[in-house]
Design a protein around this motif. Structure first.
Motif, mmCIF file in Angstrom:
data_model
loop_
_atom_site.group_PDB
_atom_site.id
_atom_site.type_symbol
_atom_site.label_atom_id
_atom_site.label_comp_id
_atom_site.label_asym_id
_atom_site.label_seq_id
_atom_site.Cartn_x
_atom_site.Cartn_y
_atom_site.Cartn_z
ATOM 1 N N ILE A 23 0.830 -1.202 0.000
ATOM 2 C CA ILE A 23 0.000 0.000 0.000
ATOM 3 C C ILE A 23 0.863 1.250 0.000
ATOM 4 C CG2 ILE A 23 -2.004 -1.129 1.000
ATOM 5 C CD1 ILE A 23 -1.440 0.344 3.530
ATOM 6 N N ILE A 24 2.120 1.136 0.450
ATOM 7 C CA ILE A 24 2.994 2.312 0.342
ATOM 8 C C ILE A 24 3.372 2.537 -1.109
ATOM 9 C CG2 ILE A 24 5.336 3.090 0.801
ATOM 10 C CD1 ILE A 24 4.958 2.050 3.603
ATOM 11 N N ILE A 25 3.725 1.458 -1.798
ATOM 12 C CA ILE A 25 4.105 1.586 -3.193
ATOM 13 C C ILE A 25 2.924 2.063 -4.018
ATOM 14 C CG2 ILE A 25 4.743 0.227 -5.220
ATOM 15 C CD1 ILE A 25 6.577 -1.367 -3.350
ATOM 16 N N GLY A 84 0.236 3.765 -2.862
ATOM 17 C CA GLY A 84 -0.196 5.100 -2.462
ATOM 18 C C GLY A 84 -1.156 4.998 -1.299
ATOM 19 N N LEU A 85 -0.725 5.517 -0.138
ATOM 20 C CA LEU A 85 -1.555 5.444 1.067
ATOM 21 C C LEU A 85 -2.766 6.350 0.928
ATOM 22 C CD1 LEU A 85 1.177 5.718 3.803
ATOM 23 C CD2 LEU A 85 -0.398 3.839 3.563
ATOM 24 N N GLY A 86 -3.889 5.876 1.426
ATOM 25 C CA GLY A 86 -5.048 6.742 1.501
ATOM 26 C C GLY A 86 -5.707 7.060 0.181
ATOM 27 N N THR A 87 -5.585 6.171 -0.785
ATOM 28 C CA THR A 87 -6.335 6.306 -2.030
ATOM 29 C C THR A 87 -6.957 4.939 -2.316
ATOM 30 O OG1 THR A 87 -4.411 5.684 -3.300
ATOM 31 C CG2 THR A 87 -4.787 8.018 -3.026
ATOM 32 N N THR A 88 -7.985 4.921 -3.147
ATOM 33 C CA THR A 88 -8.570 3.623 -3.476
ATOM 34 C C THR A 88 -7.782 2.957 -4.594
ATOM 35 O OG1 THR A 88 -10.657 4.662 -3.022
ATOM 36 C CG2 THR A 88 -10.738 2.450 -3.889
ATOM 37 N N LEU A 89 -7.220 3.806 -5.454
ATOM 38 C CA LEU A 89 -6.458 3.272 -6.575
ATOM 39 C C LEU A 89 -5.148 2.663 -6.086
ATOM 40 C CD1 LEU A 89 -6.462 3.148 -9.669
ATOM 41 C CD2 LEU A 89 -5.167 5.264 -9.651
ATOM 42 N N GLY A 90 -4.595 3.244 -5.027
ATOM 43 C CA GLY A 90 -3.284 2.840 -4.522
ATOM 44 C C GLY A 90 -3.129 1.350 -4.280
ATOM 45 N N PRO A 91 -4.009 0.764 -3.425
ATOM 46 C CA PRO A 91 -3.858 -0.667 -3.166
ATOM 47 C C PRO A 91 -3.908 -1.499 -4.436
ATOM 48 C CG PRO A 91 -5.439 0.291 -1.673
ATOM 49 C CD PRO A 91 -5.046 1.368 -2.613
ATOM 50 N N ILE A 92 -4.769 -1.101 -5.390
ATOM 51 C CA ILE A 92 -4.894 -1.893 -6.619
ATOM 52 C C ILE A 92 -3.558 -1.904 -7.349
ATOM 53 C CG2 ILE A 92 -6.121 -2.129 -8.793
ATOM 54 C CD1 ILE A 92 -8.458 -0.670 -7.506
ATOM 55 N N LEU A 93 -2.987 -0.692 -7.558
ATOM 56 C CA LEU A 93 -1.717 -0.610 -8.277
ATOM 57 C C LEU A 93 -0.613 -1.343 -7.519
ATOM 58 C CD1 LEU A 93 -1.760 3.112 -9.401
ATOM 59 C CD2 LEU A 93 -2.197 1.101 -10.787
ATOM 60 N N GLY A 94 -0.560 -1.119 -6.192
ATOM 61 C CA GLY A 94 0.499 -1.730 -5.400
ATOM 62 C C GLY A 94 0.430 -3.238 -5.420
ATOM 63 N N VAL A 95 -0.797 -3.774 -5.263
ATOM 64 C CA VAL A 95 -0.955 -5.225 -5.238
ATOM 65 C C VAL A 95 -0.562 -5.836 -6.578
ATOM 66 C CG1 VAL A 95 -2.687 -7.040 -5.163
ATOM 67 C CG2 VAL A 95 -2.675 -5.288 -3.428
ATOM 68 N N PHE A 129 12.162 -6.111 -2.951
ATOM 69 C CA PHE A 129 10.982 -5.536 -2.307
ATOM 70 C C PHE A 129 11.382 -4.524 -1.244
ATOM 71 C CE2 PHE A 129 9.222 -9.774 -3.625
ATOM 72 C CZ PHE A 129 8.619 -9.251 -4.745
ATOM 73 N N GLY A 130 12.423 -4.867 -0.464
ATOM 74 C CA GLY A 130 12.886 -3.920 0.546
ATOM 75 C C GLY A 130 13.337 -2.624 -0.094
ATOM 76 N N LEU A 131 14.089 -2.758 -1.173
ATOM 77 C CA LEU A 131 14.584 -1.584 -1.881
ATOM 78 C C LEU A 131 13.415 -0.767 -2.437
ATOM 79 C CD1 LEU A 131 17.448 -0.683 -2.302
ATOM 80 C CD2 LEU A 131 17.360 -1.587 -4.608
ATOM 81 N N ALA A 132 12.403 -1.475 -2.969
ATOM 82 C CA ALA A 132 11.253 -0.767 -3.535
ATOM 83 C C ALA A 132 10.565 0.063 -2.459
ATOM 84 C CB ALA A 132 10.274 -1.758 -4.159
ATOM 85 N N ILE A 158 11.493 8.704 -2.669
ATOM 86 C CA ILE A 158 11.316 9.447 -3.904
ATOM 87 C C ILE A 158 9.852 9.819 -4.140
ATOM 88 C CG2 ILE A 158 11.617 9.348 -6.401
ATOM 89 C CD1 ILE A 158 13.940 7.380 -5.793
ATOM 90 N N GLU A 159 8.948 8.899 -3.899
ATOM 91 C CA GLU A 159 7.542 9.172 -4.187
ATOM 92 C C GLU A 159 6.672 8.661 -3.051
ATOM 93 O OE1 GLU A 159 5.069 10.796 -4.927
ATOM 94 O OE2 GLU A 159 5.535 10.890 -7.059
ATOM 95 N N PRO A 160 6.680 9.385 -1.908
ATOM 96 C CA PRO A 160 5.951 8.863 -0.743
ATOM 97 C C PRO A 160 4.448 8.756 -0.982
ATOM 98 C CG PRO A 160 6.877 11.031 -0.284
ATOM 99 C CD PRO A 160 7.389 10.626 -1.611
ATOM 100 N N ARG A 161 3.931 9.435 -2.017
ATOM 101 C CA ARG A 161 2.491 9.311 -2.258
ATOM 102 C C ARG A 161 2.159 8.173 -3.213
ATOM 103 N NH1 ARG A 161 0.146 15.275 -2.946
ATOM 104 N NH2 ARG A 161 2.182 15.810 -3.774
ATOM 105 N N GLY A 162 3.180 7.459 -3.647
ATOM 106 C CA GLY A 162 2.946 6.209 -4.343
ATOM 107 C C GLY A 162 2.575 6.336 -5.804
ATOM 108 N N MET A 163 2.309 5.166 -6.401
ATOM 109 C CA MET A 163 2.005 5.127 -7.817
ATOM 110 C C MET A 163 0.701 5.840 -8.140
ATOM 111 S SD MET A 163 3.082 1.216 -8.287
ATOM 112 C CE MET A 163 2.976 0.864 -9.996
ATOM 113 N N ALA A 164 -0.245 5.859 -7.187
ATOM 114 C CA ALA A 164 -1.529 6.510 -7.444
ATOM 115 C C ALA A 164 -1.321 7.985 -7.748
ATOM 116 C CB ALA A 164 -2.447 6.341 -6.237
ATOM 117 N N HIS A 165 -0.375 8.606 -7.034
ATOM 118 C CA HIS A 165 -0.101 10.024 -7.261
ATOM 119 C C HIS A 165 0.485 10.227 -8.657
ATOM 120 C CE1 HIS A 165 0.836 14.124 -6.400
ATOM 121 N NE2 HIS A 165 2.129 13.934 -6.607
ATOM 122 N N ARG A 166 1.410 9.352 -9.054
ATOM 123 C CA ARG A 166 1.997 9.438 -10.401
ATOM 124 C C ARG A 166 0.905 9.333 -11.456
ATOM 125 N NH1 ARG A 166 6.628 11.765 -11.344
ATOM 126 N NH2 ARG A 166 7.355 11.965 -9.220
#
Lengths: 350, 294
Positions: free
Chosen positions: A264-266, A268-279, A317-320, A327-335
């Motif tokens: 969920i960090i990757i 994007g925390l606090g978005t609905t799209l975030g978990p989908i992209l991260g998973v 995964f640790g590195l990610a 670099i992008e604490p708001r995650g892929m959803a923000h991008r």
């Protein structure tokens, strides 16, 4: 905010609509059709991957509500998933109750266990809560490993899911079961975040003292977040149990919990799209690693000690997680949102 | 009675190991308020590095140990410089999760370089047993207790009298004020991580020379968190006192509860202690309770 050029919200209903334009609706329907016809063009192997993504998504949505919206860090999510998985295993396997009872029971049981371990969240937060949830994870797995009811170290067999006379045996029938529930959960999570409850969660996350001063009952909302988050984890666990058919506690290790936090960090925390992209990102990366990269490296780099490739997964995964946080604490959803506003305004970027 | 005494002595000895690991945690927390959740993995990595130096490269002890200390210093510097410094002034959630990711990464490195799951360090300390009344304790544990006490005293004196130690305490108190006084805060952070990694390396060498190197070290690191929680996050004395308490609870509780409950109850007693402390006294015995303002 990211509406296409010329689109204005004139009514409250417009403002609240999830799909604002005709294009949105068409794209959404196309996506649903593509998703639900997947068994016709995906092989059994990839269908299995998609099933795993669906199950993981349900759990990640729960963690996102708890961590992304309410700000309560939980590093024991795999433990709560295990509670759900073993509850349904015991209910349907040992007591031969119907699948739906097992599914709901799994959710409720995981939610209740989550409530118990969420209790300290009233007094502590941050690091203290992280440690509490790690303790929860270890205690849960230990109990499962030693209780005779749950099969202990040997594991426990779980029957196929069935509703009425319909038995979900093949990969594609399970795909429909899992995807329906996953879509339903995504819809509920998206809407929950927009209600009073969701806004209260966000207030608690941003500053819990300020939220309390504004009249938000901290005890109620923090525990509610724990309950909902763990309820979804339980549902995911139940589906996982019926999908795999055999449960052992190695599937619910602490590293799996960390991976959920990473997802969920990757995303994007606090978005609905975030978990989908991260998973999708993490699970696909795992597949590619396991089937392509690791065998390739083991063949080419024979000068390294054998078995070295098991370390590549955790390293990546640790590195990610680290890189995304820096670099992008708001995650892929923000991008994705940045990309969307860029193409809405293209070619004039103002 | 003899049985009880044995449990007590074993518990105290094991507890001192936890204390030693916990000191490394408190060191970082005291100066930069960062919770280091990668503690167990750092202990694991430095144990494996010691194994690499002593057994694989075949260095004698007097060369290998300084190399391990140097490695730990370097590790601490790298960790602080590349993962924590970019995150200064970020929300606490990011600081906690970055150490989680770090721990995962370090575990990957360990798997990558040393794919065997178990190894034994050559025994550093004499193994003959010491009799205390009817109880028996291995001499190795006494060495561990001694070294833990020495590290504790050195750290306490360092924080009390050394310029850098005082700077670390000041940084923990108020970062902006410290910067205004001309103390480079980043150097303080960097040093605290370097020292913490050295402490972790020392505890790694001690534990794995007794019990061998396994992935159980990560769990030992987790158990050390219960010590930190019980003793209070920012108190060396608390960690020294809480370690033996946790060790005692683990040993005595495990000894007498195993026949009543399931086998292996020993392993989760520290975690149950965490939950109990959280509910009763979340800031621990000697921890400073910070009052928040909106």
């Amino acid at each position: 905010m990211s509406l296409p050029c010329g689109t204005r919200n004139y009514t409250y209903a417009d403002d609240m609509a999830i799909m604002r334009t005709r294009t949105h609706q068409v794209l959404f329907i196309v996506f649903l059709v593509l998703l639900f016809t997947a068994p016709y063009y995906l092989g059994n192997y990839w269908l299995g991957v998609v099933n795993l993504i669906g199950i993981t998504l349900i759990a990640a949505l729960g963690l996102n509500l708890l961590m992304g919206y309410c700000g309560q860090l939980s590093i024991g999510h795999a433990g709560f998933i295990a509670v759900g998985a073993y509850t349904t295993a015991v209910l349907t396997g040992r007591f031969e109750l119907p699948f739906l009872v097992g599914l709901l029971g799994a959710g409720l049981m995981a939610g209740l266990v989550g409530l118990i371990f969420g209790l300290p969240s009233i007094r502590v937060k941050g690091f203290y809560l992280a440690i509490t949830t790690i303790a929860a994870q270890i205690i849960i797995i230990w109990v499962i490993n030693h209780w005779s009811l749950t099969g202990g170290f040997v594991g426990i067999k779980v029957p196929y899911a069935s509703i009425g006379g319909l038995v979900f045996r093949s990969e594609s029938s399970q795909f429909y079961l899992i995807m329906t529930i996953a879509a339903l959960c995504t819809f509920c999570a998206k809407n929950l975040a927009r209600t009073r409850v969701g806004r209260a969660f966000i207030a608690v996350r941003d500053n819990d003292l300020a939220a309390e001063v504004m009249g938000i009952n901290l005890l109620y909302y923090k525990l509610l977040a724990f309950f909902i988050g763990c309820f979804l984890a339980g549902i995911a666990g139940a589906l996982l149990a019926h999908w795999i058919g055999y449960m052992q506690t190695e599937q619910f290790s602490l590293t799996e919990s960390i991976l959920y936090v990473g997802m969920i960090i990757i995303g994007g925390l606090g978005t609905t799209l975030g978990p989908i992209l991260g998973v999708v990102f993490i699970r696909l990366l795992q597949q590619v690693l396991a089937t392509q990269i690791v065998p390739f490296l083991e063949e080419t780099m024979t000068f390294l000690p054998s078995g070295f490739a098991t370390g590549i997964g955790p390293m990546i995964f640790g590195l990610a997680i680290i890189l995304f946080l820096i670099i992008e604490p708001r995650g892929m959803a923000h991008r994705w949102n940045l990309f969307k506003s860029a193409y809405h305004l293209w070619p004039f970027s103002y | 009675m003899a049985e009880f005494l044995q449990y007590v002595i074993t518990g105290l000895a094991v507890g001192m190991v936890y204390s030693l690991i916990a000191l490394g945690f408190v060191l970082v927390w005291k100066s930069s308020s960062v919770a280091n959740l990668a503690l167990g993995q750092i202990v694991l990595l430095s144990s494996w590095f010691t194994y690499g130096m002593l057994t694989q490269a075949g260095f004698p002890l007097w060369i290998a140990l300084p190399l391990v200390i140097l490695f730990a210093l370097g590790l601490g510097w790298v960790i602080e410089r590349f993962t924590l410094r970019p995150l200064i002034a970020q929300p606490i959630l990011a600081l906690i999760t970055v150490t989680l990711g770090l721990g995962y990464f370090i575990e990957g490195i360990v798997h990558f370089v040393w794919p065997w799951s178990v190894a034994a360090l050559p025994r550093i300390f004499p193994q003959s047993v010491v009799h205390i009344g009817p109880a028996v304790v291995s001499q190795e544990y006494l060495w561990v207790v001694g070294i833990s006490l020495v590290v504790f005293i050195v750290l306490t004196l360092f924080f009390r009298y050394h310029r850098m130690g005082i700077a670390m305490r000041a940084t923990a108190d108020d970062q902006k004020a410290v910067q205004a006084c001309g103390i480079p805060v980043t150097v303080v952070f960097s040093r605290s991580w370097m020292f913490a990694c050295v402490v972790a390396a020392i505890s790694g060498i001690l534990i794995s020379s007794i019990g061998g190197i396994t992935y159980g070290l990560v769990e030992t690191g987790l158990k050390a968190f219960s010590v930190v929680i019980l003793g209070g996050l920012d108190s060396f004395g608390g960690a020294m006192l809480a370690g033996p308490i946790i060790g005692l609870a683990e040993s005595v509780g495990g000894g007498y509860l195993t026949p009543v409950l399931w086998a292996g109850v020993k392993d989760i007693i520290p975690f149950i202690m965490i939950i109990i402390v959280m509910v009763i006294k979340p800031y621990g015995l000697f921890g400073e309770q910070r009052i928040e303002r909106i």
